[in-house]
Design a protein around this motif. Structure first.
Motif, PDB file in Angstrom:
ATOM      1  N   PHE A 183     -13.111  54.553  19.399  1.00 34.56           N
ATOM      2  CA  PHE A 183     -12.403  55.794  19.670  1.00 34.56           C
ATOM      3  C   PHE A 183     -11.256  55.946  18.668  1.00 34.56           C
ATOM      4  CE2 PHE A 183     -13.610  55.015  24.357  1.00 34.56           C
ATOM      5  CZ  PHE A 183     -14.884  55.512  24.122  1.00 34.56           C
ATOM      6  N   SER A 184     -11.165  57.124  18.083  1.00 34.45           N
ATOM      7  CA  SER A 184     -10.093  57.388  17.115  1.00 34.45           C
ATOM      8  C   SER A 184      -9.445  58.737  17.395  1.00 34.45           C
ATOM      9  CB  SER A 184     -10.646  57.349  15.686  1.00 34.45           C
ATOM     10  OG  SER A 184     -11.720  58.278  15.536  1.00 34.45           O
ATOM     11  N   ASP A 185      -9.409  59.113  18.668  1.00 37.28           N
ATOM     12  CA  ASP A 185      -8.860  60.411  19.059  1.00 37.28           C
ATOM     13  C   ASP A 185      -7.389  60.527  18.655  1.00 37.28           C
ATOM     14  OD1 ASP A 185     -11.104  59.531  20.696  1.00 37.28           O
ATOM     15  OD2 ASP A 185     -10.845  61.389  21.812  1.00 37.28           O
ATOM     16  N   THR A 186      -7.018  61.711  18.206  1.00 39.67           N
ATOM     17  CA  THR A 186      -5.626  61.963  17.827  1.00 39.67           C
ATOM     18  C   THR A 186      -5.017  63.121  18.608  1.00 39.67           C
ATOM     19  OG1 THR A 186      -6.355  63.399  16.008  1.00 39.67           O
ATOM     20  CG2 THR A 186      -5.946  61.062  15.491  1.00 39.67           C
ATOM     21  N   HIS A 187      -5.841  63.810  19.396  1.00 41.84           N
ATOM     22  CA  HIS A 187      -5.326  64.907  20.210  1.00 41.84           C
ATOM     23  C   HIS A 187      -6.140  64.974  21.505  1.00 41.84           C
ATOM     24  CE1 HIS A 187      -8.657  66.692  17.900  1.00 41.84           C
ATOM     25  NE2 HIS A 187      -8.846  67.461  18.963  1.00 41.84           N
ATOM     26  N   PRO A 188      -5.553  65.498  22.569  1.00 42.08           N
ATOM     27  CA  PRO A 188      -6.253  65.544  23.861  1.00 42.08           C
ATOM     28  C   PRO A 188      -7.535  66.361  23.794  1.00 42.08           C
ATOM     29  CG  PRO A 188      -3.903  65.952  24.138  1.00 42.08           C
ATOM     30  CD  PRO A 188      -4.170  66.002  22.665  1.00 42.08           C
ATOM     31  N   ASP A 189      -8.542  65.854  24.457  1.00 44.23           N
ATOM     32  CA  ASP A 189      -9.823  66.553  24.565  1.00 44.23           C
ATOM     33  C   ASP A 189     -10.431  66.126  25.896  1.00 44.23           C
ATOM     34  OD1 ASP A 189     -12.491  67.388  24.503  1.00 44.23           O
ATOM     35  OD2 ASP A 189     -12.649  67.141  22.331  1.00 44.23           O
ATOM     36  N   GLU A 190     -10.283  66.969  26.903  1.00 46.04           N
ATOM     37  CA  GLU A 190     -10.689  66.597  28.256  1.00 46.04           C
ATOM     38  C   GLU A 190     -12.180  66.312  28.354  1.00 46.04           C
ATOM     39  OE1 GLU A 190     -10.215  65.453  32.104  1.00 46.04           O
ATOM     40  OE2 GLU A 190      -8.714  65.817  30.544  1.00 46.04           O
ATOM     41  N   SER A 191     -12.990  67.013  27.576  1.00 45.12           N
ATOM     42  CA  SER A 191     -14.432  66.782  27.647  1.00 45.12           C
ATOM     43  C   SER A 191     -14.779  65.370  27.168  1.00 45.12           C
ATOM     44  CB  SER A 191     -15.182  67.823  26.807  1.00 45.12           C
ATOM     45  OG  SER A 191     -14.851  67.709  25.431  1.00 45.12           O
ATOM     46  N   ARG A 192     -14.035  64.862  26.189  1.00 49.02           N
ATOM     47  CA  ARG A 192     -14.253  63.491  25.722  1.00 49.02           C
ATOM     48  C   ARG A 192     -13.651  62.486  26.706  1.00 49.02           C
ATOM     49  NH1 ARG A 192     -15.582  61.978  20.767  1.00 49.02           N
ATOM     50  NH2 ARG A 192     -13.987  60.350  20.641  1.00 49.02           N
ATOM     51  N   ARG A 193     -12.478  62.792  27.196  1.00 49.62           N
ATOM     52  CA  ARG A 193     -11.816  61.883  28.128  1.00 49.62           C
ATOM     53  C   ARG A 193     -12.676  61.637  29.368  1.00 49.62           C
ATOM     54  NH1 ARG A 193      -9.326  62.355  32.684  1.00 49.62           N
ATOM     55  NH2 ARG A 193      -7.631  60.938  33.308  1.00 49.62           N
ATOM     56  N   GLN A 194     -13.414  62.656  29.801  1.00 54.58           N
ATOM     57  CA  GLN A 194     -14.197  62.550  31.029  1.00 54.58           C
ATOM     58  C   GLN A 194     -15.314  61.519  30.928  1.00 54.58           C
ATOM     59  OE1 GLN A 194     -15.496  66.491  32.112  1.00 54.58           O
ATOM     60  NE2 GLN A 194     -13.511  67.067  32.968  1.00 54.58           N
ATOM     61  N   TRP A 195     -15.768  61.209  29.722  1.00 52.63           N
ATOM     62  CA  TRP A 195     -16.773  60.144  29.604  1.00 52.63           C
ATOM     63  C   TRP A 195     -16.194  58.862  29.013  1.00 52.63           C
ATOM     64  CZ3 TRP A 195     -17.817  58.126  24.794  1.00 52.63           C
ATOM     65  CH2 TRP A 195     -17.586  58.920  23.670  1.00 52.63           C
ATOM     66  N   GLN A 196     -15.098  58.973  28.268  1.00 52.88           N
ATOM     67  CA  GLN A 196     -14.516  57.781  27.657  1.00 52.88           C
ATOM     68  C   GLN A 196     -13.950  56.814  28.696  1.00 52.88           C
ATOM     69  OE1 GLN A 196     -11.786  59.915  25.105  1.00 52.88           O
ATOM     70  NE2 GLN A 196     -12.928  59.368  23.249  1.00 52.88           N
ATOM     71  N   LEU A 197     -13.189  57.335  29.655  1.00 51.46           N
ATOM     72  CA  LEU A 197     -12.547  56.453  30.630  1.00 51.46           C
ATOM     73  C   LEU A 197     -13.542  55.770  31.562  1.00 51.46           C
ATOM     74  CD1 LEU A 197     -10.041  57.780  29.420  1.00 51.46           C
ATOM     75  CD2 LEU A 197      -9.067  57.874  31.716  1.00 51.46           C
ATOM     76  N   PRO A 198     -14.539  56.496  32.101  1.00 50.95           N
ATOM     77  CA  PRO A 198     -15.539  55.791  32.908  1.00 50.95           C
ATOM     78  C   PRO A 198     -16.290  54.720  32.118  1.00 50.95           C
ATOM     79  CG  PRO A 198     -15.636  58.143  33.334  1.00 50.95           C
ATOM     80  CD  PRO A 198     -14.721  57.963  32.163  1.00 50.95           C
TER      81      PRO A 198
END
Length: 243
Positions: A43-58
């Motif tokens: 993961f190299s996210d630099t800004h919030p993206d809820e659609s990505r967060r919803q699968w990254q955390l699980p």
């Protein structure tokens, strides 16, 4: 990562989670598939993206369950390290995310379990070898024995397992404290976050491997979390924490 790739990935994650729910010992069966994923996914996210967060955390959560399915033996270090790295990276984007802070705190808490298990076994062995015969002591003898026991307890704190446990538990309590603070601020506090395998347990564990001269603050913090959890509507503390 496009939607189709995410869908395939999360199908694998859901399968692993369901397998763990029905057969905890199945975690070994999933090591290779997880390693195939972690070898190519960063993961190299630099800004919030809820659609990505919803699968990254699980995904991190399930992989971390596998990594620490046998935490007392030290867990699966490469997968555990991957989970910690990804969670810390995402925390830069979501600094007050309760779930992320909890994942990181639990990662550190689970890391400490091997040292804590070794300490527990050592103390059990020491207690059993001391015998159980009752001997009546005078007040002065009891005082000398108490001082001797305290000195021995202080001496044990310098042993490698105790030092290692404290070093690992310090970030555990810090991240879990931040998680509980964020949850309170967001009105999302739960009994599970406050008590079992999380905030209270981390502080109690740190107190158990710290000097009697300073462990009171850790036990008081743990007790405060347990009292708060016990007052939450619908939440019942586990029996071993109701004492």
């Amino acid at each position: 990562m496009d939607e189709d790739a995410v869908s395939i990935l999360m199908s694998t994650v859901e399968h692993i989670a369901e397998s763990l729910d029905t057969a905890h010992d199945s975690w070994r069966d999933h090591l290779q598939s997880i390693r195939n994923i972690t070898a190519v996914l960063e993961f190299s996210d630099t800004h919030p993206d809820e659609s990505r967060r919803q699968w990254q955390l699980p995904l991190i959560g399930v992989f971390q369950r596998v990594a620490y399915a046998d935490a007392d033996s030290g867990g699966v270090s490469d997968i555990a390290n991957w989970c910690l790295k990804q969670a810390v990276t995402l925390l830069q984007v979501y600094p007050d995310d309760v779930e992320l802070l909890t994942l990181i705190g639990r990662n550190w808490l689970f890391r400490a379990q091997r040292s804590l298990a070794k300490i527990h076994l050592s103390e059990q062995s020491s207690n059993s070898s001391g015998g159980s015969q009752f001997v009546s002591l005078s007040a002065s003898e009891e005082d000398r024995q108490a001082r001797r026991n305290n000195a021995e307890a202080e001496s044990r704190l310098h042993m490698s397992d105790y030092v290692e446990a404290r070093g690992i538990l310090l970030p555990a309590v810090e991240y879990l404290r931040r998680a509980t603070d964020a949850a309170r601020a967001q009105d999302r506090i739960t009994g599970d976050l406050l008590s079992t395998e999380q905030a209270a347990e981390a502080f109690m564990s740190l107190g158990n491997v710290s000097s009697p001269r300073m462990n009171g603050q850790y036990f008081q913090q743990a007790l405060g979390y347990l009292r708060t959890a016990n007052q939450l509507p619908g939440y019942i503390l586990p029996l071993h924490l109701q004492k």
